[in-house]
Design an enzyme around this catalytic site. Structure first.
Site, short mmCIF file in Angstrom:
data_model
loop_
_atom_site.label_atom_id
_atom_site.label_comp_id
_atom_site.label_asym_id
_atom_site.label_seq_id
_atom_site.Cartn_x
_atom_site.Cartn_y
_atom_site.Cartn_z
CB THR A 1 -0.76 -0.04 1.19
OG1 THR A 1 -1.62 -1.26 1.56
CG2 THR A 1 -1.88 1.16 1.16
CE LYS B 1 -4.65 -2.00 1.24
NZ LYS B 1 -4.64 -3.37 1.49
CB CYS C 1 -3.31 -1.94 7.02
SG CYS C 1 -2.17 -3.00 6.10
CE LYS D 1 1.39 0.59 6.88
NZ LYS D 1 0.96 0.52 5.45
CG PHE E 1 -4.06 -6.67 14.60
CD1 PHE E 1 -3.23 -7.85 13.99
CD2 PHE E 1 -5.07 -6.41 13.68
CE1 PHE E 1 -3.04 -8.30 12.70
CE2 PHE E 1 -5.20 -6.76 12.49
CZ PHE E 1 -4.19 -7.88 11.90
C1 UDX Z 1 2.30 -5.05 4.45
C2 UDX Z 1 1.91 -4.55 3.18
O1 UDX Z 1 2.71 -5.28 2.06
C3 UDX Z 1 1.92 -3.35 2.91
O2 UDX Z 1 0.70 -2.90 1.73
C4 UDX Z 1 1.49 -2.48 3.92
O3 UDX Z 1 1.46 -1.11 3.68
C5 UDX Z 1 2.26 -2.92 5.28
O4 UDX Z 1 2.81 -4.09 5.37
P1 UDX Z 1 3.54 -7.04 5.18
O5 UDX Z 1 3.44 -8.02 4.36
O6 UDX Z 1 2.48 -7.20 6.26
O7 UDX Z 1 3.66 -5.76 4.46
O8 UDX Z 1 4.90 -6.65 5.87
P2 UDX Z 1 6.11 -7.58 6.48
O9 UDX Z 1 5.27 -8.61 7.06
O10 UDX Z 1 6.91 -6.51 7.31
O11 UDX Z 1 6.95 -7.90 5.29
C6 UDX Z 1 7.69 -6.93 4.67
C7 UDX Z 1 8.94 -7.68 4.13
O12 UDX Z 1 9.71 -7.12 3.19
C8 UDX Z 1 9.78 -8.18 5.43
O13 UDX Z 1 10.05 -9.54 5.37
C9 UDX Z 1 11.27 -7.31 5.04
O14 UDX Z 1 12.17 -8.04 5.42
C10 UDX Z 1 11.07 -7.46 3.69
N1 UDX Z 1 11.88 -6.20 2.86
C11 UDX Z 1 11.57 -4.98 3.48
C12 UDX Z 1 12.49 -6.52 1.98
O15 UDX Z 1 13.00 -7.55 1.50
N2 UDX Z 1 13.48 -5.61 1.43
C13 UDX Z 1 13.29 -4.08 1.71
O16 UDX Z 1 14.09 -3.21 1.37
C14 UDX Z 1 12.37 -3.88 2.90
C1 UDX Z 2 -7.07 -4.77 6.91
C2 UDX Z 2 -8.17 -4.79 5.56
O1 UDX Z 2 -9.48 -5.62 6.08
C3 UDX Z 2 -7.53 -5.41 4.72
O2 UDX Z 2 -8.49 -5.41 3.58
C4 UDX Z 2 -6.46 -4.94 4.10
O3 UDX Z 2 -5.74 -5.49 3.08
C5 UDX Z 2 -5.50 -4.97 5.36
O4 UDX Z 2 -6.05 -4.48 6.56
P1 UDX Z 2 -6.45 -6.72 8.75
O5 UDX Z 2 -5.89 -5.51 9.32
O6 UDX Z 2 -5.68 -7.84 8.50
O7 UDX Z 2 -7.00 -6.38 7.57
O8 UDX Z 2 -7.59 -7.16 9.52
P2 UDX Z 2 -9.41 -6.76 9.94
O9 UDX Z 2 -10.13 -7.98 9.95
O10 UDX Z 2 -9.56 -5.60 8.80
O11 UDX Z 2 -9.28 -5.95 11.21
C6 UDX Z 2 -8.54 -4.86 11.56
C7 UDX Z 2 -8.97 -4.43 13.05
O12 UDX Z 2 -9.98 -3.90 13.09
C8 UDX Z 2 -8.80 -5.56 13.98
O13 UDX Z 2 -8.05 -5.06 15.17
C9 UDX Z 2 -10.00 -5.98 14.30
O14 UDX Z 2 -10.10 -6.34 15.66
C10 UDX Z 2 -10.69 -4.58 14.18
N1 UDX Z 2 -12.25 -4.88 13.87
C11 UDX Z 2 -12.74 -5.31 12.79
C12 UDX Z 2 -13.26 -4.23 14.91
O15 UDX Z 2 -12.74 -3.88 15.91
N2 UDX Z 2 -14.70 -4.32 14.48
C13 UDX Z 2 -14.99 -4.69 13.53
O16 UDX Z 2 -16.23 -4.94 13.19
C14 UDX Z 2 -13.85 -5.34 12.61
#
Ligand code: UDX
Ligand code: UDX
Length: 457
Positions: A129, A217, A273, A276, A335
Site C-alpha cells: 500500500t 486501497k 494497516c 498507518k 490485534f
Molecule cells: C504489508 C503490506 O505489503 C503493505 O501493503 C502494507 O503497507 C504494510 O505491510 P507485510 O507483508 O504485512 O506488508 O509486511 P512485513 O510482514 O513486514 O513484510 C515485508 C517484508 O519485506 C519483510 O520480510 C522485509 O524483510 C522485506 N523487505 C523490506 C525487503 O525484502 N526489502 C526491503 O527493502 C524492505
Molecule cells: C485490513 C483490511 O481488512 C484488509 O482488506 C487490508 O488488506 C489490510 O487491512 P487486517 O488489518 O488484517 O485487514 O484485519 P481486519 O479484519 O480488517 O481487522 C482490523 C482491525 O479492526 C482488528 O484489530 C479488528 O479486531 C478490528 N475490527 C474489525 C473491529 O474492531 N471491529 C470490526 O467490526 C471489525
C-alpha cells in the site's frame, strides 16, 4: 515458463505468492527477502507467520513452482514480472514524521530492480500500500538513462485480511489492477489480470488507471476503519444512556444501505494497516492543500485512541482507582484472532498504561506470546507470560479481554473465578463472552456499550 519474482516475504508477499503458485502452475514464482531468517523459516516446517490454511498450500507448492530465496539480484535477472510487497512504514523522522510514508526501502527496491533486471520487458507490480502517485516515482527511477529493459509499473493492491488471508485470496471480492492508459500499460494490466483469471471470475477483476487503484486501497482501509470508529464512538453514548451496542449494531446493520459487516464494537482497531494508511491519506490530503479532508480522516484515528484510553480508564475507575500491585491478566495480545501478529495491537498501549499504574501484568495469547515478549521487552515492571489460561489467572484481580480468540469463549469460567482474587473483575474489550453467565458465577462484568453487571450495592 514465465518467471515471477516477489520482493518481500511478509504477511502479504508470502501468502499471496503461495496461492498464486497453487493456481498458476505455468509460472515459476520466487519470493525473496533481505531477511535471511525469514527466508530460512519459509523454507522450514515452521513458517514465519501463522495463518489458517497457509501450511497446506505452502506444502503443496514449495519446490514445485514456489521458491524462497535471499538472492534478490539473481531473481531480478530472470524475472518477467516483479511484485513488490515490502513494508512501507510511517516516517519517524524529518518532514511528515509520524504521518507520511517512509519510502526509502521502496526507492532502494526500485533502484535494485533497475540495476539487475535483464529481460526486454518487465512488469513491476505494486503490492504494498503506497501513497497515491508512488508509481510515478517508481517509473522515473526505472526510466533513467537508456535501459535495454522496458519497465511497466502496475498497481495491484492487496485486500487480504490476516487470519482469513487464504480464504480472501482464494475468493476475493475483487481484484484491482491499475495501469497507464496507453497500449503498453493496458497490455501489462491484461497480463496481470490473466494471472488472477486462473481462478478468479473475470467480472471480479477491475482494470482502472494507476491512481484510482492506489487511492482505492488507501480509501478502502480508511472506510473500514471509519466504520469501527463510528460504532465505537457510540459505545460511549450507550454506556451513558442504557442503550445496548449489540442491539443498536444489529438494528442499523439490517438496513441494506448500511449492511451488517464491520460493526463489531471493540477496544479499538489494530493491525499494520488501518492507522498507518489513514495517516498517509491525511498527509496526502494536506500535501494537496485539503486540510478539511485531512482532519476528517484523522478524526478516525483520534476516536480509536480515545476508545483504547477509555477502556483503560474504565479498568482503573472500577477497581477503586488503584492498580498498584494488583494482578491483571491480559487475554489476547494479537490485534485480532487467528494471527500471531501484534503490530499496532491495542494490547500494547493498554499494558503500557497498566504498567505506569504499577499493576502486575500476566499476558496470555494462543499464538502471539513471542511477539508480545518482543513488544514489551523494553518496558519496566512486573510482566509475566503464560501459555495456560488457567495458570495466567491464578491470583489475578481482573481479566482484560483484548483479542476475541474463540478459545476464550470456551474456558471454564467457574474454575477461573475460583482461581482469582475477590472481588473478581472482567473487562470485555470485544464483547465476546457470555456476560450474564459470568455475572451469575460471581464476576463483576464490564462489557463495551452495555450496562455493567456488578455485585456491589
Ligand atoms: C504489508 C503490506 O505489503 C503493505 O501493503 C502494507 O503497507 C504494510 O505491510 P507485510 O507483508 O504485512 O506488508 O509486511 P512485513 O510482514 O513486514 O513484510 C515485508 C517484508 O519485506 C519483510 O520480510 C522485509 O524483510 C522485506 N523487505 C523490506 C525487503 O525484502 N526489502 C526491503 O527493502 C524492505
Ligand atoms: C485490513 C483490511 O481488512 C484488509 O482488506 C487490508 O488488506 C489490510 O487491512 P487486517 O488489518 O488484517 O485487514 O484485519 P481486519 O479484519 O480488517 O481487522 C482490523 C482491525 O479492526 C482488528 O484489530 C479488528 O479486531 C478490528 N475490527 C474489525 C473491529 O474492531 N471491529 C470490526 O467490526 C471489525
Amino acid at each position: 515458463m514465465k518467471k515471477i519474482l516477489c520482493i518481500g516475504a511478509g504477511y502479504v508477499g508470502g501468502p499471496t505468492m503461495a496461492v498464486l503458485a497453487d493456481h498458476c502452475k505455468d509460472y515459476q514464482i520466487t519470493v525473496v527477502d533481505i531477511s535471511e531468517e525469514r527466508i530460512a523459516s519459509w523454507n522450514s516446517d515452521n513458517l514465519p507467520i501463522y495463518e489458517p490454511g497457509l501450511d497446506e498450500v505452502v506444502k503443496r507448492v514449495r519446490g514445485r513452482n514456489l521458491f524462497f530465496s535471499t538472492d534478490i539480484s539473481g531473481g531480478l535477472q530472470e524475472a518477467d514480472i516483479v511484485f513488490v510487497a515490502i513494508n512501507t512504514p510511517t516516517k519517524t523522522f524529518g518532514e511528515g514524521a509520524g504521518r507520511g510514508a517512509d519510502l526509502q526501502y521502496w526507492e532502494q527496491t526500485a533502484r535494485s530492480i533497475f540495476q539487475h533486471a535483464t529481460k526486454p520487458e518487465v512488469i513491476v507490480v505494486e503490492k504494498s500500500t503506497l501513497p497515491v502517485r508512488a508509481a510515478t516515482a517508481m517509473a522515473r527511477i526505472l526510466h533513467v538513462g537508456n535501459p535495454t529493459t522496458h519497465f511497466e509499473v502496475v498497481s495491484n493492491p492487496e485486500f487480504l485480511a490476516e487470519g482469513t488471508a487464504i480464504r480472501d485470496l482464494e475468493n476475493p471480492d475483487r481484484v484491482l489492477v491499475g495501469g497507464r492508459d496507453n497500449e503498453s500499460g493496458r497490455k501489462a494490466c491484461e497480463q496481470i489480470a490473466d494471472l488472477y483469471a486462473h481462478w478468479v471470475p473475470r467480472e471480479k477483476i477491475l482494470l482502472t488507471n494507476v491512481w484510482s487503484s492506489e487511492l482505492s486501497k488507501l480509501f478502502a482501509n480508511a472506510m473500514l476503519a471509519q466504520r469501527i470508529s463510528s460504532i465505537n464512538s457510540i459505545t460511549a453514548l450507550c454506556e451513558k444512556t442504557g442503550a445496548d451496542i449489540s442491539e443498536v449494531s444489529k438494528a442499523i446493520g439490517m438496513d441494506q444501505r448500511i449492511g451488517p459487516n464491520f460493526l463489531q464494537a471493540s477496544i479499538g482497531f489494530g493491525g499494520s494497516c488501518f492507522r498507518k494508511d489513514i495517516l498517509h491519506l491525511a498527509y496526502l490530503c494536506e500535501h494537496y492543500h485539503l486540510p478539511e479532508v485531512a482532519k476528517y480522516w484523522e478524526s478516525v484515528v483520534k476516536m480509536n485512541e480515545y476508545q483504547i484510553n477509555r477502556f483503560f480508564k474504565n479498568i482503573l475507575a472500577n477497581q477503586f482507582n488503584t492498580m498498584a500491585y494488583k494482578k491483571i491478566t491480559i487475554f489476547g495480545f494479537a490485534f485480532k484472532p487467528d494471527t500471531g501478529d501484534t503490530r499496532d495491537s491495542p494490547a500494547l498501549p493498554i499494558c503500557q498504561k497498566l504498567l505506569a499504574e504499577q499493576a502486575r501484568i500476566c499476558v496470555h495469547d494462543p499464538k502471539a506470546l513471542e511477539n508480545a515478549k518482543k513488544d514489551l521487552a523494553h518496558f519496566k515492571g512486573d510482566i509475566s507470560y503464560e501459555e495456560d489460561p488457567y495458570k495466567a489467572v491464578e491470583g489475578a484481580h481482573s481479566i482484560a479481554v483484548i483479542t476475541h480468540w474463540r478459545d476464550y469463549r470456551e474456558l471454564d469460567y467457574q474454575r477461573i473465578f475460583d482461581l482469582m482474587e475477590k472481588p473478581a473483575f472482567i473487562f470485555d474489550g470485544r464483547n465476546c463472552l457470555d456476560h450474564q453467565s459470568l455475572f451469575e458465577i460471581g464476576f463483576n462484568v464490564f462489557p463495551l456499550g452495555k450496562p455493567h453487571l456488578t455485585h456491589f450495592k
